[in-house]
Design a protein around this motif. Structure first.
Motif, short mmCIF file in Angstrom:
data_model
loop_
_atom_site.label_atom_id
_atom_site.label_comp_id
_atom_site.label_asym_id
_atom_site.label_seq_id
_atom_site.Cartn_x
_atom_site.Cartn_y
_atom_site.Cartn_z
N GLU A 154 0.83 -1.21 0.00
CA GLU A 154 0.00 0.00 0.00
C GLU A 154 0.87 1.26 0.00
O GLU A 154 0.52 2.26 -0.63
CB GLU A 154 -0.93 -0.02 1.23
N MET A 155 2.00 1.19 0.70
CA MET A 155 2.91 2.33 0.78
C MET A 155 3.83 2.42 -0.44
O MET A 155 4.67 3.30 -0.52
CB MET A 155 3.75 2.23 2.05
N ASP A 156 3.68 1.48 -1.37
CA ASP A 156 4.50 1.42 -2.60
C ASP A 156 5.98 1.22 -2.28
O ASP A 156 6.85 1.80 -2.93
CB ASP A 156 4.27 2.68 -3.44
N LYS A 157 6.27 0.38 -1.30
CA LYS A 157 7.66 0.12 -0.91
C LYS A 157 8.14 -1.26 -1.35
O LYS A 157 9.33 -1.55 -1.27
CB LYS A 157 7.82 0.27 0.60
N VAL A 158 7.22 -2.12 -1.76
CA VAL A 158 7.60 -3.46 -2.23
C VAL A 158 6.63 -3.86 -3.34
O VAL A 158 5.47 -3.46 -3.33
CB VAL A 158 7.58 -4.48 -1.06
N ASP A 159 7.15 -4.64 -4.29
CA ASP A 159 6.31 -5.10 -5.39
C ASP A 159 5.27 -6.10 -4.88
O ASP A 159 5.59 -7.00 -4.09
CB ASP A 159 7.16 -5.77 -6.47
N ALA A 160 4.06 -5.96 -5.40
CA ALA A 160 2.96 -6.82 -4.96
C ALA A 160 3.24 -8.29 -5.26
O ALA A 160 2.86 -9.17 -4.48
CB ALA A 160 1.66 -6.38 -5.63
N TRP A 161 3.93 -8.59 -6.37
CA TRP A 161 4.16 -9.99 -6.72
C TRP A 161 5.01 -10.69 -5.66
O TRP A 161 4.81 -11.88 -5.39
CB TRP A 161 4.80 -10.13 -8.12
N ILE A 162 5.95 -9.98 -5.05
CA ILE A 162 6.78 -10.57 -4.00
C ILE A 162 5.90 -10.94 -2.81
O ILE A 162 6.01 -12.03 -2.24
CB ILE A 162 7.91 -9.61 -3.58
N VAL A 163 5.00 -10.05 -2.46
CA VAL A 163 4.10 -10.29 -1.33
C VAL A 163 3.16 -11.45 -1.64
O VAL A 163 2.91 -12.31 -0.79
CB VAL A 163 3.33 -9.01 -0.96
N ILE A 164 2.65 -11.52 -2.86
CA ILE A 164 1.77 -12.62 -3.26
C ILE A 164 2.50 -13.96 -3.18
O ILE A 164 1.95 -14.95 -2.68
CB ILE A 164 1.19 -12.38 -4.67
#
Length: 194
Positions: A94-104
């Motif tokens: 949400e804070m645009d600090k990490v790519d969403a794909w990594i979190v997924i």
């Protein structure tokens, strides 16, 4: 409720507090040093996260040392870990600090292994944490801290430690997930017994 379980519950209760400091727009000032900028919100969230993450080892140690291992603790401990890591990673997206794909990738592995563990429990088998599972946890915590503190102090060296740590966490997470499934493939029975 014994001491070890209270510590685990405290870790769960710290999750919304961390998210508050990360996501609620409170007007705390920024610390600015040359190219580096960080809000007090992030510093507070990072410190609380470090405290919460460190309780993971503490509650397990106390439970084993004082013979306080309970079924409630076995349920709450991994749940607390997943809530803490998942909530902070989603906040960082949400804070645009990490790519969403990594979190997924990280969250998918966590839930896949949790499902495998549940199947194993139904079969009467307990899946112990492996060395790669522990390395995964350490890599995720390291990456999260680096992201929370805006890559300090590596920003001054123009070294993308936060990006490297995020990729390393994703790779180790995937590898440890594959290892769990390979080592425990006997748990999954694809034959229809009806």
């Amino acid at each position: 409720m014994n001491l070890a379980n209270r510590i685990t519950v405290a870790r769960i209760l710290l999750v919304p507090i961390i998210m508050f400091f990360l996501l609620v727009k409170v007007k705390f000032p920024h610390i600015r040093i040359e190219e580096f900028s960080i809000t007090y919100n992030q510093i507070i969230a990072a410190l609380i996260f470090i405290v919460a993450a460190s309780t993971d080892s503490l509650d397990g140690y106390i439970a084993r040392k004082r013979n306080l291992v309970t079924n409630l603790g076995k349920l709450l401990d991994p749940l607390a870990d997943k809530l803490l890591v998942t909530a902070v990673l989603v906040s960082l997206v949400e804070m645009d600090k990490v790519d969403a794909w990594i979190v997924i990738v990280i969250i998918s592995r966590e839930w896949a292994v949790t499902g495998l563990r549940q199947i194993a429990l139904l079969e009467g088998t307990v899946m112990a944490a492996s060395k790669w599972g522990k390395a995964k946890t350490a890599a995720q915590i390291t990456a999260i801290i680096a992201l929370l503190i805006n890559n300090f102090p590596f920003t001054f060296l123009d070294f993308p430690f936060d990006v490297i740590a995020s990729w390393a966490a994703a790779i180790i997470t995937v590898y440890s997930g594959i290892e769990y499934f390979v080592k425990n493939k006997h748990v999954i029975d694809f034959t229809d017994k009806q």
